[in-house]
Scaffold this motif. Structure first.
Motif, PDB file in Angstrom:
ATOM      1  N   LEU A 243      95.568 116.909  34.672  1.00 16.53           N
ATOM      2  CA  LEU A 243      96.233 116.084  35.678  1.00 16.53           C
ATOM      3  C   LEU A 243      95.786 116.547  37.057  1.00 16.53           C
ATOM      4  N   PRO A 244      95.293 115.655  37.895  1.00 12.10           N
ATOM      5  CA  PRO A 244      94.744 116.085  39.187  1.00 12.10           C
ATOM      6  C   PRO A 244      95.827 116.499  40.164  1.00 12.10           C
ATOM      7  N   ARG A 245      95.394 117.085  41.271  1.00  8.32           N
ATOM      8  CA  ARG A 245      96.251 117.344  42.414  1.00  8.32           C
ATOM      9  C   ARG A 245      96.056 116.197  43.412  1.00  8.32           C
ATOM     10  N   PHE A 246      97.085 115.882  44.171  1.00 14.53           N
ATOM     11  CA  PHE A 246      97.085 114.691  45.013  1.00 14.53           C
ATOM     12  C   PHE A 246      97.251 115.053  46.489  1.00 14.53           C
ATOM     13  N   LEU A 247      96.790 114.129  47.342  1.00 14.70           N
ATOM     14  CA  LEU A 247      96.998 114.207  48.790  1.00 14.70           C
ATOM     15  C   LEU A 247      97.620 112.900  49.246  1.00 14.70           C
ATOM     16  N   THR A 248      98.838 112.969  49.779  1.00 17.87           N
ATOM     17  CA  THR A 248      99.469 111.797  50.380  1.00 17.87           C
ATOM     18  C   THR A 248      99.408 111.937  51.894  1.00 17.87           C
ATOM     19  N   PHE A 249      99.348 110.825  52.583  1.00 25.14           N
ATOM     20  CA  PHE A 249      99.345 110.867  54.047  1.00 25.14           C
ATOM     21  C   PHE A 249      99.984 109.596  54.563  1.00 25.14           C
ATOM     22  N   GLU A 250     100.562 109.695  55.739  1.00 26.20           N
ATOM     23  CA  GLU A 250     101.137 108.528  56.399  1.00 26.20           C
ATOM     24  C   GLU A 250     100.334 108.226  57.652  1.00 26.20           C
ATOM     25  N   PRO A 251     100.099 106.946  57.938  1.00 24.78           N
ATOM     26  CA  PRO A 251      99.358 106.605  59.152  1.00 24.78           C
ATOM     27  C   PRO A 251     100.043 107.170  60.389  1.00 24.78           C
ATOM     28  N   ASP A 252      99.236 107.594  61.352  1.00 23.28           N
ATOM     29  CA  ASP A 252      99.783 108.138  62.588  1.00 23.28           C
ATOM     30  C   ASP A 252     100.639 107.080  63.284  1.00 23.28           C
ATOM     31  N   ALA A 262      93.519 110.627  61.997  1.00 27.21           N
ATOM     32  CA  ALA A 262      94.276 111.200  60.886  1.00 27.21           C
ATOM     33  C   ALA A 262      93.702 110.758  59.551  1.00 27.21           C
ATOM     34  N   LEU A 263      93.240 109.512  59.478  1.00 28.16           N
ATOM     35  CA  LEU A 263      92.638 109.008  58.241  1.00 28.16           C
ATOM     36  C   LEU A 263      91.356 109.762  57.910  1.00 28.16           C
ATOM     37  N   GLU A 264      90.484 109.967  58.901  1.00 24.87           N
ATOM     38  CA  GLU A 264      89.256 110.724  58.662  1.00 24.87           C
ATOM     39  C   GLU A 264      89.566 112.120  58.144  1.00 24.87           C
ATOM     40  N   THR A 265      90.564 112.766  58.743  1.00 29.77           N
ATOM     41  CA  THR A 265      90.942 114.111  58.301  1.00 29.77           C
ATOM     42  C   THR A 265      91.405 114.091  56.858  1.00 29.77           C
ATOM     43  N   ALA A 266      92.218 113.095  56.493  1.00 29.93           N
ATOM     44  CA  ALA A 266      92.722 113.015  55.120  1.00 29.93           C
ATOM     45  C   ALA A 266      91.591 112.756  54.132  1.00 29.93           C
ATOM     46  N   VAL A 267      90.699 111.828  54.450  1.00 27.01           N
ATOM     47  CA  VAL A 267      89.610 111.489  53.525  1.00 27.01           C
ATOM     48  C   VAL A 267      88.677 112.677  53.318  1.00 27.01           C
ATOM     49  N   ILE A 268      88.277 113.333  54.391  1.00 28.48           N
ATOM     50  CA  ILE A 268      87.340 114.452  54.257  1.00 28.48           C
ATOM     51  C   ILE A 268      88.019 115.642  53.588  1.00 28.48           C
ATOM     52  N   ARG A 297     100.624  93.077  59.102  1.00 26.60           N
ATOM     53  CA  ARG A 297     100.344  94.466  58.744  1.00 26.60           C
ATOM     54  C   ARG A 297      98.872  94.607  58.383  1.00 26.60           C
ATOM     55  N   HIS A 298      98.391  95.817  58.475  1.00 32.57           N
ATOM     56  CA  HIS A 298      97.021  96.136  58.093  1.00 32.57           C
ATOM     57  C   HIS A 298      97.033  97.331  57.146  1.00 32.57           C
ATOM     58  N   HIS A 299      95.971  97.407  56.382  1.00 32.16           N
ATOM     59  CA  HIS A 299      95.790  98.599  55.560  1.00 32.16           C
ATOM     60  C   HIS A 299      94.791  99.504  56.261  1.00 32.16           C
ATOM     61  N   VAL A 300      95.081 100.802  56.313  1.00 32.57           N
ATOM     62  CA  VAL A 300      94.284 101.705  57.150  1.00 32.57           C
ATOM     63  C   VAL A 300      92.856 101.856  56.653  1.00 32.57           C
ATOM     64  N   VAL A 301      92.575 101.513  55.399  1.00 38.02           N
ATOM     65  CA  VAL A 301      91.206 101.573  54.888  1.00 38.02           C
ATOM     66  C   VAL A 301      90.648 100.166  54.716  1.00 38.02           C
ATOM     67  N   LEU A 463      97.212 114.926  64.436  1.00 37.17           N
ATOM     68  CA  LEU A 463      96.462 114.359  65.554  1.00 37.17           C
ATOM     69  C   LEU A 463      95.367 115.344  65.934  1.00 37.17           C
ATOM     70  N   THR A 464      94.227 115.215  65.277  1.00 34.92           N
ATOM     71  CA  THR A 464      93.128 116.150  65.492  1.00 34.92           C
ATOM     72  C   THR A 464      91.841 115.533  64.969  1.00 34.92           C
ATOM     73  N   GLN A 465      90.718 116.055  65.437  1.00 34.58           N
ATOM     74  CA  GLN A 465      89.436 115.675  64.848  1.00 34.58           C
ATOM     75  C   GLN A 465      89.305 116.365  63.489  1.00 34.58           C
ATOM     76  N   TRP A 466      88.663 115.699  62.548  1.00 30.39           N
ATOM     77  CA  TRP A 466      88.535 116.286  61.210  1.00 30.39           C
ATOM     78  C   TRP A 466      87.808 117.618  61.251  1.00 30.39           C
ATOM     79  N   TYR A 467      86.844 117.760  62.163  1.00 30.59           N
ATOM     80  CA  TYR A 467      86.064 118.997  62.229  1.00 30.59           C
ATOM     81  C   TYR A 467      86.801 120.088  63.001  1.00 30.59           C
ATOM     82  N   GLY A 468      87.964 119.751  63.586  1.00 28.06           N
ATOM     83  CA  GLY A 468      88.816 120.772  64.176  1.00 28.06           C
ATOM     84  C   GLY A 468      89.863 121.275  63.205  1.00 28.06           C
TER      85      GLY A 468
END
Length: 722
Positions: A243-252, A262-268, A297-301, A463-468
């Motif tokens: 069973l995998p491990r999961f990552l949930t996130f909410e749009p900023d 925030a989406l880029e950080t979650a995906v990477i 409404r929009h979907h973030v991806v 609220l950060t750059q993914w590379y930070g």
């Protein structure tokens, strides 16, 4: 000689859509495996000279009449449209490997004569160039062979020098070439991305690598962390489906570009750790509220990005990735050049996660049937906040402390993980220390069933750059993730094609200047100065008689009158509102997601939301993404400090610089960089030159006010294995 003389006197012709611009001389190394697009201005000439060098058994530089000389003679633009290759001589191309000389003359005299004939033919062909728009990918200039008569073509096909040219070019094209039904050679497969939706303008805006020409270091990589997480379980049962491990996130909770960060950080983070990404439901996004009757409404991806950012999770796919990570990531010459599936996160929808995996993971039961609310398209106001509050506090879920925690130290492979921080090179340790914060290992969090990234301050806002937020122990692994951000996390083709049309209307890539002026609800008063003050600060960056594109949320058309007076009033100002009404209506969304009923599963034929849309109405909420691309493709760009809208346009300029071969591409150089290497500046003047920092430009704890060169420098490099 008569043919050569007539060719020299024939004038060169250019496409009216592609203005001439200043071009820097480039050197083309014959025989190079993957020369950059900027060095492939005249593939036929280059291939002819390369053929001569193959026949002579030596590696030479095309300098006298190769690509470098051709650029200086013709002053071609750095963003040339890609013409087609007409049928050369009707002969079938050689089916052997590139460089196979089985068709070449055997004796030294024959080889020498053939080489001279080929080079002479190349010179003749060069002076018969005619550039016409074709295709849509990154520019790729091919020469049209102008055969004046059928008789001359038949004579060459019968065995003249042109026949050798045609066969040699076909052989040099290798697997990327072929012969169509009418005998025409297909174009050399372009390593840069293509936009087939807009074949006449797409070359202006494509900065990504196409999937079929993946970086060799990326073709077999898979995250080592699932294998490390499940090693004990798999040691007992090698065929188990863990069973995998999961990552949930909410749009900023902020505007679109805060959501994007925030989406880029979650995906990477999901890609690097091998966690399965839980896609949030469709939601209202701050300021994206035009035509709410259609686009509530929009979907973030799915609403903004190209198809293929993620793959749907199955236990078999997850297990296969573990097996590939256990094998290792050594590259062999015979390995497929396809992008590794490990560079695409596995994903599930939020309703599937709540219905199926919460119970299996031992997470607390949701207090309400949120999955039913998502599927029914119910009004979100009473329950969406409750959903994220429950996830953040549920047993079995770890709420990440936010962007201030970290950066998180992540390794490339199982072997690198075992070596740990002590096994990194001195240069990698030096880069790590430049962050000003000690990276924290991911190891203590590997076995936590669910990690949650919050979207508001009291739930660890990301609220950060993914590379930070992340630090990759191996430098080449960091560059791999740079390519993920560039090639995977890009806007949809429909957004890029709308921007391409605008860029072409403005004269083409790098033929205008641009500025982003943020006002509206912007809370940073120090950068909200008058147009006259801004004009005084930027006048030295704008050329006389130049077009200045202004992206702004200012509604008053008189606000920018002060900018019109620059250089004696010779500056031509352009705004989004200057484009035709049809352009302003917005971008037509991807037809797979037209229903917009808050669940991407509906695109696969399931569900039926209450806000169904059955017509491809253009979405004006996407015009902001279009403007970012227009800003980024200018010759010089001036942005607003503290604006994340400016920030992403700045990073795109870094990617365009890598594609165009300009600016500083190495991360090891210590000198300063004018305009960040991309001619990018900020207002107010206090932050104007902030991208010109010497050496590396790593992000600090608060990385959101601007982009750092650390985000794009080195994206095309491949550091050696430590």
């Amino acid at each position: 000689a008569p043919v050569l003389r007539r060719s020299l006197l024939r004038p060169l012709t250019f496409s009216p859509l592609q203005p001439l611009s200043e071009s820097r001389p480039q050197r083309f190394i014959c025989g190079g495996r993957e020369a950059s697009e900027a060095r492939q201005r005249l593939p036929l000439t280059a291939n002819c000279v390369r053929a001569a060098s193959v026949q002579l058994g030596e590696r030479t530089e095309c300098d006298a009449f190769g690509a470098s000389r051709a650029l200086r003679l013709t002053n071609l633009s750095a963003s040339m449209p890609s013409p087609s290759v007409r049928p050369l001589l009707g002969r079938r191309p050689h089916k052997g490997r590139p460089g196979d000389s089985s068709l070449l003359p055997r004796s030294s005299m024959q080889r020498t004569v053939a080489a001279l004939v080929v080079c002479t033919t190349a010179l003749v062909v060069f002076f018969q160039v005619s550039v016409v728009p074709h295709g849509s990918g990154a520019p790729q200039s091919n020469v049209l062979l102008d055969l004046k008569s059928k008789q001359r073509g038949e004579a060459q096909q019968a065995g003249g020098a042109g026949g050798l040219v045609g066969r040699t070019l076909a052989r040099d094209l290798g697997s990327g070439a072929g012969v169509s039904a009418d005998g025409a050679l297909r174009a050399w497969r372009e390593p840069w991305g293509r936009l087939d939706m807009c074949p006449t303008a797409g070359h202006h805006v494509a900065y990504w690598r196409a999937d079929n020409r993946a970086n060799q270091l990326d073709t077999s990589w898979h995250s080592p962390y699932p294998a490390l997480t499940h090693q004990e379980e798999l040691s007992r049962n090698a065929t188990a489906l863990p069973l995998p491990r999961f990552l949930t996130f909410e749009p900023d909770g902020g505007g679109w570009n805060n959501v994007r960060m925030a989406l880029e950080t979650a995906v990477i983070f999901a890609i690097a750790t091998g966690r399965v990404l839980v896609l949030p439901p469709y939601a209202r996004i701050y300021l994206l509220n035009a035509q709410q009757r259609l686009y509530k409404r929009h979907h973030v991806v799915n609403s903004f990005y190209r198809d293929g950012v993620y793959e749907w999770y199955t236990p078999q796919k997850y297990r296969a990735r573990i097996a590939m990570a256990q094998v290792g990531d050594e590259i062999t010459e015979g390995m497929s050049r396809q992008v590794s599936p490990g560079l695409h996160p596995l994903a599930v929808t939020m309703d599937d996660f709540l219905e199926t995996y919460v119970r299996l993971l031992g997470v607390d039961k949701p207090p309400k049937p949120f999955q039913d609310f998502i599927r029914d398209g119910r009004d979100q106001r009473p329950w969406l906040r409750e959903l994220y509050e429950w996830i953040a506090q549920a047993r079995g879920v770890h709420l990440w402390e936010g962007s201030g925690f970290g950066p998180v130290l992540l390794h490339e492979s199982i072997a690198a993980h075992k070596r740990g921080a002590e096994g990194m090179t001195d240069e990698e340790k030096r880069r790590m220390n430049l962050f000003g914060r000690t990276p924290k290992a991911y190891d203590p969090y590997m076995n936590i069933p669910v990690i949650h990234f919050g979207g508001v301050q009291n739930r660890g806002r990301m609220l950060t750059q993914w590379y930070g937020f992340t630090f990759f122990g191996q430098e080449r692994h960091y560059h791999r993730m740079q390519r993920v951000a560039r090639d995977l996390m890009r806007y949809s083709d429909s957004i890029f094609c709308r921007a391409a049309a605008a860029v072409q209307a403005l004269g083409g890539a790098r033929s205008y200047a641009s500025i982003h002026v943020r006002r509206g609800d912007f809370q940073y008063k120090t950068v909200k100065t008058s147009a006259e003050v801004v004009a005084a600060e930027i006048v030295d960056l704008i050329r006389p008689n130049e077009t200045l594109y202004i992206s702004t949320d200012v509604k008053d058309p008189e606000f920018f009158e002060g900018m019109r007076t620059m250089h004696g009033g010779s500056i031509q100002l352009r705004f989004l509102r200057d484009f035709p009404k049809a352009f302003l209506e917005g971008v037509s969304p991807d037809p797979r997601y037209l229903k917009f009923n808050f669940d991407p599963k509906d695109a696969r034929g399931r569900g039926g939301g209450s806000d169904r849309i059955n017509s491809p109405n253009p979405d004006p909420n996407l015009n902001g993404m279009v403007e970012q691309i227009i800003l980024a493709r200018a010759r010089v760009m001036i942005g607003t400090y503290y604006s994340t809208f400016t920030g992403f346009a700045t990073r795109m300029r870094g990617w365009f610089a890598a594609r165009d071969g300009i600016g500083r591409q190495s991360t090891n150089s210590r000198e300063g960089v004018r305009g960040g290497g991309t001619e990018t500046y900020y207002v107010p003047r206090k932050q104007r030159y902030i991208l010109e920092k010497e050496g590396l430009d790593p992000p600090q704890s608060q990385s959101w006010p601007r982009e750092y060169r650390f985000g794009w420098e080195g994206v095309e490099t491949t550091p050696p294995t430590p």
